[in-house]
Motif scaffolding. Structure first.
Motif, PDB file in Angstrom:
ATOM      1  N   PHE A   1       0.856  -1.182   0.000  1.00 19.66           N
ATOM      2  CA  PHE A   1       0.000   0.000   0.000  1.00 19.66           C
ATOM      3  C   PHE A   1       0.889   1.228   0.000  1.00 19.66           C
ATOM      4  O   PHE A   1       1.786   1.354   0.834  1.00 19.66           O
ATOM      5  CB  PHE A   1      -0.945   0.033   1.207  1.00 19.66           C
ATOM      6  CG  PHE A   1      -1.792   1.268   1.220  1.00 19.66           C
ATOM      7  CD1 PHE A   1      -2.734   1.481   0.222  1.00 19.66           C
ATOM      8  CD2 PHE A   1      -1.622   2.258   2.184  1.00 19.66           C
ATOM      9  CE1 PHE A   1      -3.495   2.638   0.194  1.00 19.66           C
ATOM     10  CE2 PHE A   1      -2.380   3.416   2.161  1.00 19.66           C
ATOM     11  CZ  PHE A   1      -3.317   3.605   1.160  1.00 19.66           C
ATOM     12  N   ASP A   2       0.667   2.119  -0.945  1.00 19.95           N
ATOM     13  CA  ASP A   2       1.460   3.335  -1.049  1.00 19.95           C
ATOM     14  C   ASP A   2       0.622   4.493  -0.498  1.00 19.95           C
ATOM     15  O   ASP A   2      -0.372   4.886  -1.100  1.00 19.95           O
ATOM     16  CB  ASP A   2       1.835   3.569  -2.523  1.00 19.95           C
ATOM     17  CG  ASP A   2       2.692   4.820  -2.713  1.00 19.95           C
ATOM     18  OD1 ASP A   2       3.453   4.846  -3.679  1.00 19.95           O
ATOM     19  OD2 ASP A   2       2.595   5.766  -1.896  1.00 19.95           O
ATOM     20  N   SER A   3       1.058   5.016   0.645  1.00 19.34           N
ATOM     21  CA  SER A   3       0.233   6.021   1.314  1.00 19.34           C
ATOM     22  C   SER A   3       0.301   7.383   0.627  1.00 19.34           C
ATOM     23  O   SER A   3      -0.477   8.278   0.936  1.00 19.34           O
ATOM     24  CB  SER A   3       0.660   6.160   2.774  1.00 19.34           C
ATOM     25  OG  SER A   3       1.986   6.602   2.831  1.00 19.34           O
ATOM     26  N   ILE A   4       1.227   7.562  -0.301  1.00 20.80           N
ATOM     27  CA  ILE A   4       1.246   8.831  -1.047  1.00 20.80           C
ATOM     28  C   ILE A   4       0.216   8.789  -2.172  1.00 20.80           C
ATOM     29  O   ILE A   4      -0.606   9.677  -2.321  1.00 20.80           O
ATOM     30  CB  ILE A   4       2.651   9.114  -1.630  1.00 20.80           C
ATOM     31  CG1 ILE A   4       3.646   9.327  -0.474  1.00 20.80           C
ATOM     32  CG2 ILE A   4       2.621  10.356  -2.530  1.00 20.80           C
ATOM     33  CD1 ILE A   4       5.063   9.615  -0.915  1.00 20.80           C
ATOM     34  N   SER A   5       0.256   7.712  -2.964  1.00 17.89           N
ATOM     35  CA  SER A   5      -0.649   7.637  -4.119  1.00 17.89           C
ATOM     36  C   SER A   5      -1.999   7.021  -3.782  1.00 17.89           C
ATOM     37  O   SER A   5      -2.960   7.191  -4.521  1.00 17.89           O
ATOM     38  CB  SER A   5       0.003   6.806  -5.226  1.00 17.89           C
ATOM     39  OG  SER A   5       0.229   5.481  -4.763  1.00 17.89           O
ATOM     40  N   GLY A   6      -2.077   6.294  -2.662  1.00 16.52           N
ATOM     41  CA  GLY A   6      -3.322   5.610  -2.330  1.00 16.52           C
ATOM     42  C   GLY A   6      -3.537   4.341  -3.136  1.00 16.52           C
ATOM     43  O   GLY A   6      -4.668   3.866  -3.260  1.00 16.52           O
ATOM     44  N   ILE A   7      -2.459   3.786  -3.691  1.00 18.98           N
ATOM     45  CA  ILE A   7      -2.609   2.579  -4.511  1.00 18.98           C
ATOM     46  C   ILE A   7      -2.362   1.329  -3.669  1.00 18.98           C
ATOM     47  O   ILE A   7      -1.310   1.180  -3.046  1.00 18.98           O
ATOM     48  CB  ILE A   7      -1.662   2.627  -5.730  1.00 18.98           C
ATOM     49  CG1 ILE A   7      -2.059   3.800  -6.642  1.00 18.98           C
ATOM     50  CG2 ILE A   7      -1.717   1.307  -6.504  1.00 18.98           C
ATOM     51  CD1 ILE A   7      -1.042   4.127  -7.719  1.00 18.98           C
ATOM     52  N   LEU A   8      -3.358   0.453  -3.650  1.00 19.04           N
ATOM     53  CA  LEU A   8      -3.320  -0.789  -2.880  1.00 19.04           C
ATOM     54  C   LEU A   8      -3.149  -1.959  -3.832  1.00 19.04           C
ATOM     55  O   LEU A   8      -3.802  -2.003  -4.878  1.00 19.04           O
ATOM     56  CB  LEU A   8      -4.650  -0.944  -2.132  1.00 19.04           C
ATOM     57  CG  LEU A   8      -4.913  -2.261  -1.405  1.00 19.04           C
ATOM     58  CD1 LEU A   8      -4.233  -2.259  -0.039  1.00 19.04           C
ATOM     59  CD2 LEU A   8      -6.422  -2.481  -1.234  1.00 19.04           C
ATOM     60  N   THR A   9      -2.270  -2.902  -3.493  1.00 22.56           N
ATOM     61  CA  THR A   9      -2.263  -4.170  -4.234  1.00 22.56           C
ATOM     62  C   THR A   9      -2.517  -5.287  -3.227  1.00 22.56           C
ATOM     63  O   THR A   9      -1.975  -5.290  -2.125  1.00 22.56           O
ATOM     64  CB  THR A   9      -0.933  -4.461  -4.967  1.00 22.56           C
ATOM     65  OG1 THR A   9       0.123  -4.526  -4.012  1.00 22.56           O
ATOM     66  CG2 THR A   9      -0.612  -3.391  -5.981  1.00 22.56           C
ATOM     67  N   CYS A  10      -3.345  -6.225  -3.627  1.00 22.54           N
ATOM     68  CA  CYS A  10      -3.701  -7.299  -2.711  1.00 22.54           C
ATOM     69  C   CYS A  10      -4.093  -8.536  -3.504  1.00 22.54           C
ATOM     70  O   CYS A  10      -4.316  -8.467  -4.709  1.00 22.54           O
ATOM     71  CB  CYS A  10      -4.863  -6.870  -1.819  1.00 22.54           C
ATOM     72  SG  CYS A  10      -6.385  -6.554  -2.702  1.00 22.54           S
ATOM     73  N   GLN A  11      -4.167  -9.639  -2.814  1.00 23.43           N
ATOM     74  CA  GLN A  11      -4.577 -10.882  -3.452  1.00 23.43           C
ATOM     75  C   GLN A  11      -6.100 -10.923  -3.600  1.00 23.43           C
ATOM     76  O   GLN A  11      -6.831 -10.221  -2.905  1.00 23.43           O
ATOM     77  CB  GLN A  11      -4.071 -12.070  -2.643  1.00 23.43           C
ATOM     78  CG  GLN A  11      -2.538 -12.202  -2.711  1.00 23.43           C
ATOM     79  CD  GLN A  11      -2.034 -13.397  -1.922  1.00 23.43           C
ATOM     80  OE1 GLN A  11      -2.398 -13.576  -0.762  1.00 23.43           O
ATOM     81  NE2 GLN A  11      -1.210 -14.208  -2.545  1.00 23.43           N
ATOM     82  N   ALA A  12      -6.529 -11.780  -4.516  1.00 28.41           N
ATOM     83  CA  ALA A  12      -7.936 -11.774  -4.925  1.00 28.41           C
ATOM     84  C   ALA A  12      -8.905 -12.185  -3.824  1.00 28.41           C
ATOM     85  O   ALA A  12     -10.069 -11.792  -3.835  1.00 28.41           O
ATOM     86  CB  ALA A  12      -8.125 -12.700  -6.132  1.00 28.41           C
ATOM     87  N   GLY A  13      -8.412 -12.962  -2.856  1.00 30.32           N
ATOM     88  CA  GLY A  13      -9.327 -13.473  -1.837  1.00 30.32           C
ATOM     89  C   GLY A  13      -9.565 -12.527  -0.671  1.00 30.32           C
ATOM     90  O   GLY A  13     -10.267 -12.885   0.275  1.00 30.32           O
ATOM     91  N   CYS A  14      -8.988 -11.331  -0.707  1.00 29.52           N
ATOM     92  CA  CYS A  14      -9.226 -10.384   0.384  1.00 29.52           C
ATOM     93  C   CYS A  14     -10.699 -10.006   0.434  1.00 29.52           C
ATOM     94  O   CYS A  14     -11.300  -9.675  -0.584  1.00 29.52           O
ATOM     95  CB  CYS A  14      -8.394  -9.119   0.181  1.00 29.52           C
ATOM     96  SG  CYS A  14      -6.627  -9.372   0.415  1.00 29.52           S
ATOM     97  N   VAL A  15     -11.262 -10.057   1.622  1.00 33.58           N
ATOM     98  CA  VAL A  15     -12.664  -9.660   1.804  1.00 33.58           C
ATOM     99  C   VAL A  15     -12.744  -8.136   1.758  1.00 33.58           C
ATOM    100  O   VAL A  15     -11.931  -7.446   2.368  1.00 33.58           O
ATOM    101  CB  VAL A  15     -13.203 -10.219   3.139  1.00 33.58           C
ATOM    102  CG1 VAL A  15     -14.569  -9.627   3.468  1.00 33.58           C
ATOM    103  CG2 VAL A  15     -13.263 -11.738   3.078  1.00 33.58           C
ATOM    104  N   LEU A  16     -13.722  -7.624   1.028  1.00 32.26           N
ATOM    105  CA  LEU A  16     -13.829  -6.177   0.815  1.00 32.26           C
ATOM    106  C   LEU A  16     -13.815  -5.402   2.120  1.00 32.26           C
ATOM    107  O   LEU A  16     -13.126  -4.380   2.245  1.00 32.26           O
ATOM    108  CB  LEU A  16     -15.105  -5.874   0.012  1.00 32.26           C
ATOM    109  CG  LEU A  16     -15.384  -4.402  -0.307  1.00 32.26           C
ATOM    110  CD1 LEU A  16     -14.245  -3.771  -1.083  1.00 32.26           C
ATOM    111  CD2 LEU A  16     -16.692  -4.276  -1.090  1.00 32.26           C
TER     112      LEU A  16
END
Lengths: 539, 539
Positions: free
Chosen positions: B176-191
């Motif tokens: 998670f990049d707190s400057i850009s707000g871009i999150l990367t995560c695996q597909a099974g993460c619950v919303l």
């Protein structure tokens, strides 16, 4: 629905009449235009019976050595004969243009860095051939007097003797729904004209860019143009709701929905957004437009370091929040070029970095307060050293021109090598610094500007004239640097002719292979905008 | 870049080891999951040497007559043998699940309207088979205890004996990049877990929906979920920046960019957004997240007519402008069901229509003032007759539940026929009125609610039990009505199993044929989520 099928039928019928050749030598097309592939280039596949039309080619790529940016050999498309031309003139009276002066603006991109040229002597092979228009029963004239192609990667001009298709006269607004803000229009509408139309109706276009006075909306979509409002309104992938596209086999694909949401099957229009005219010819667009803001402010600020500039960005995101609509920057080298070449005066004291911030909102008092608080905090924290605020239209335009006219100033500085890089925002200026150091005194100017809010740097290097040695020093250095940060070598300009072979710096070979499959599926004969977007080594 | 290729190589190697069968009977997969195709169903192509495993099928579609919503005959995929299962158990120790109790939640969608069922007696053929995980060297267990599939069109459950692949244990946040707000995560993460993670870091997810507590982000992307924040933050087509996808042939397609802008070639990730698992298995997602608003207000209002409701919407767009983040509605029938089945009390006086408006912004004083002015104007103009405002978290949640729990209330009212329609916003309630009149007393309840801001109506019809006669009265009436307004028969739910054959009401046959070409290109054996999304008549 019936209308769709009827039109499709009409199209197929028209297409049969249209083809002046035997089935074994089908037409091959490429679309280009202004900031876009939106004039259609056409070539014919080989025909042994017609060999007399020979077009040689001069491609001015600025390097004598073969470069990955240079065009590959001409593909074995057929050449246009006098019979073909007579046919085109018959079905397109007054629209088949061969006048070299009229063709000049479509043969050369506005940077004058890429030029397709025919030397056929009996008549000129470039013709404006507006096949799509026939299908739609519209009336077209040649786009003489157009201000030329505004693309930056040679994606919108012919490479050899492709036929050029101009959509300039497909410039009708089809519908506008003042409740939803959804506009549908033909591809040849000039962006600025759409903006003016919408402003009268209290809406704006979701994109804005320097070339707005001449670029076409179809081209904007075909190149997935970014521009100055992306930070606020997002990319065209979200705001474009529908497209009508003519496919390589002449079928009309009707995806011209005017719905904000539609999950019935695959979203086909996405294939054509950003495909640079290599998969189909966009003829109509529907797009979701935001409300016109009641209050707009523009601030021009100076920062001592890029780190302070980034902190200013972070602060603005927190304190301006939902009214922040642009956060752009330019460095002092850009300012020098604006002063020198365009006589634009720096509105504040000299600084290493300058920022243009735009706010737009629905309440001028609230917006003013937010801006005031933000500026106070930025000054108190010594993030910015000087600044000026504009609320009046004329001063807003003047401040914006400091950012928008950098590209123009560069053209006066010499031959320009242009790079359009996406990077993690905290890295974007490091590339300029590194490039400056790397090139030393080999370059005339090395400047950086762009869209901080989007992590998008425009890196430009100038030299007095084309300079293969300088180019060799810049590339692949710039691409390797970008790849090392997992950046993109084309944030918003596309790949076109010039950058097609550098795609592997930003995409794995598997992804490129899949792109090739898509191209083969939609344009099996490779007739749409050949030599563009996809690399030469693709099978 | 090297990492990508290494992983891809690992993948291919793993795949070779993985296949328990000869090349002529390859695996066929379908992915489903929660609000999504994200468990992978697998079948084998015919193998003459293995005929003993016979799986019959019971598909409960609620109609005895063959309906376009019913599944087609089982395709000639191979059936899983004990040897296959032994192999899966060997390479996936503890992850190959055949326990019928554990399988139940993945065999049945949460509406209990679609059920895949195997009657193989010696062992159960449904297994959780997490092939993707092996490639990524992660560790998985069966997703026992999951709250089941939250999709509404039967897109996420097996139809016959397909193998189910669950991504439930691929639930890591990667960066998670707190400057850009871009999150990367695996597909099974619950919303909801992602939302909680981000809220601690002053960000939010750009989407929110009722099923957030159990739906997976991979499924959200695979179904292009809309939800409650689309009005403000746009669709996933704009906010999803990158995807990692496993293709039908086992290759990993790495498009997991974390860049806001990237115009290097075709945007492949768009193919998989909204494709309901029929083109590939989404394994990782990168997504652009907005800042957490500092101030949130929710208003619950009552309107006498739908016309007044629409005027209230227009007024809110003008006066709340950039802080408007949701405009939802429900009718009095919904309120009756909330009262009756969930004992939720109407927070205001009885009205024919109710509106939930959410504002979110960066300054609570400004937001409060805007809201106050808006409400005053709405009351003065007699657009709304009653209302209540919430600024505290608990009251905000209570007001939102009036909108979010309508779906749940419906499940208690009887068997529910669900329609998710996109229409020009001024038409959306006319369909409810017309349907009510059309059905007369044949239906128990006919209710309308949904996302006014997106032109998205949820039309629901209930009856005491499944009622083929009622269904025949609803369909194709509802689809024809929608098509006559150029609407979409699926705004956000997708087509899945139930609606696949109705696609022609919203898409021309040419577009559907092109979808078929894309499917054939990416999944030539049709092994990914068979019987879903595309119509049966597609070749």
């Amino acid at each position: 629905m019936a209308g769709i099928f009827q039109r499709s039928l009409r199209l197929r019928t028209a297409l049969r009449h249209l083809s002046p050749q035997s089935p074994q030598s089908p037409l091959s097309w490429t679309v280009t235009g202004r900031h876009t592939p939106l004039d259609l280039h056409c070539s014919f596949l080989p025909s042994t019976s017609r060999q007399f039309a020979v077009c040689s080619r001069k491609l001015h790529t600025g390097a004598d050595r073969p470069s990955p940016a240079a065009a590959p050999d001409r593909l074995p498309f057929s050449r246009i004969t006098q019979e073909d031309l007579a046919f085109f003139r018959k079905i397109l009276p007054g629209r088949a243009v061969t006048d070299p002066d009229l063709l000049e603006s479509s043969n050369v991109d506005w940077l004058k860095s890429v030029k397709g040229e025919s030397e056929f002597t009996s008549f000129h092979l470039k013709i404006y051939f507006l096949v799509v228009i026939i299908f739609n029963s519209s009336i077209l004239t040649s786009s003489a007097g157009s201000r030329g192609n505004t693309g930056l990667v040679g994606g919108s001009v012919p490479v050899y003797d492709e036929i050029i298709l101009s959509t300039a006269l497909m410039n009708n607004i089809l519908t506008f729904d003042s409740i939803s803000g959804i506009l549908t229009c033909q591809a040849g509408c000039v962006l600025e004209n759409l903006s003016l139309y919408l402003e009268d109706r209290e809406y704006i276009m979701p994109l804005d860019l320097g070339a707005k006075g001449s670029c076409h909306i179809g081209g904007n979509v075909a190149t997935n143009a970014g521009g100055l409002r992306l930070l606020r309104y997002g990319s065209l992938r979200g705001t474009v709701l529908g497209l009508e596209v003519v496919l390589a086999d002449g079928r009309v694909l009707d995806c011209l929905a005017t719905l904000r949401k539609d999950n019935t099957g695959y979203d086909l229009k996405q294939l054509f957004i950003g495909s640079e005219g290599t998969l189909g010819v966009i003829t109509s667009v529907s797009i979701l437009c935001p409300r016109k803001p009641k209050s707009v402010n523009v601030v021009f600020l100076g920062c001592e370091t890029f780190e302070q500039l980034l902190k200013t960005f972070q602060l603005s995101r927190g304190m301006l929040g939902e009214i922040l609509s642009a956060f752009e920057f330019l460095d002092s080298e850009c300012m020098r070029l604006l002063n020198t070449h365009l006589k634009l005066r720096n509105p504040i004291s000299d600084c290493p970095f300058y920022v243009v911030i735009e706010t737009s909102g629905s309440d001028s008092t609230h917006d003013g307060e937010k801006l005031h608080n933000f500026l106070e905090e930025a000054m108190t924290s010594s993030l910015v050293t000087d600044g000026t605020v504009a609320t009046e239209d004329s001063k807003i335009k003047a401040l914006w021109s400091m950012r928008e006219r950098v590209t123009e100033a560069l053209t006066h500085d010499g031959f320009t090598y242009k790079y359009d890089i996406s990077l993690p925002v905290e890295r974007i200026y490091q590339l300029v610094t590194d490039m400056r150091e790397h090139l030393g005194n080999r370059a005339k100017s090395v400047v950086g500007y762009g869209h901080v809010g989007d992590g998008n740097l425009h890196l430009n290097v100038t030299s007095p004239a084309k300079d293969p040695a300088l180019l060799a020093a810049i590339e692949p250095f710039v691409y390797e640097w970008t790849a090392s940060c997992n950046g993109s070598i084309s944030a918003e300009h596309g790949l076109g002719l010039k950058k097609r072979n550098y795609i592997y710096y930003s995409k794995p070979s598997q992804a490129v292979a899949l792109m090739g499959n898509i191209k083969a599926m939609l344009d099996p004969k490779g007739i749409l905008n050949p030599y563009k977007t996809l690399p030469d080594d693709l099978k």
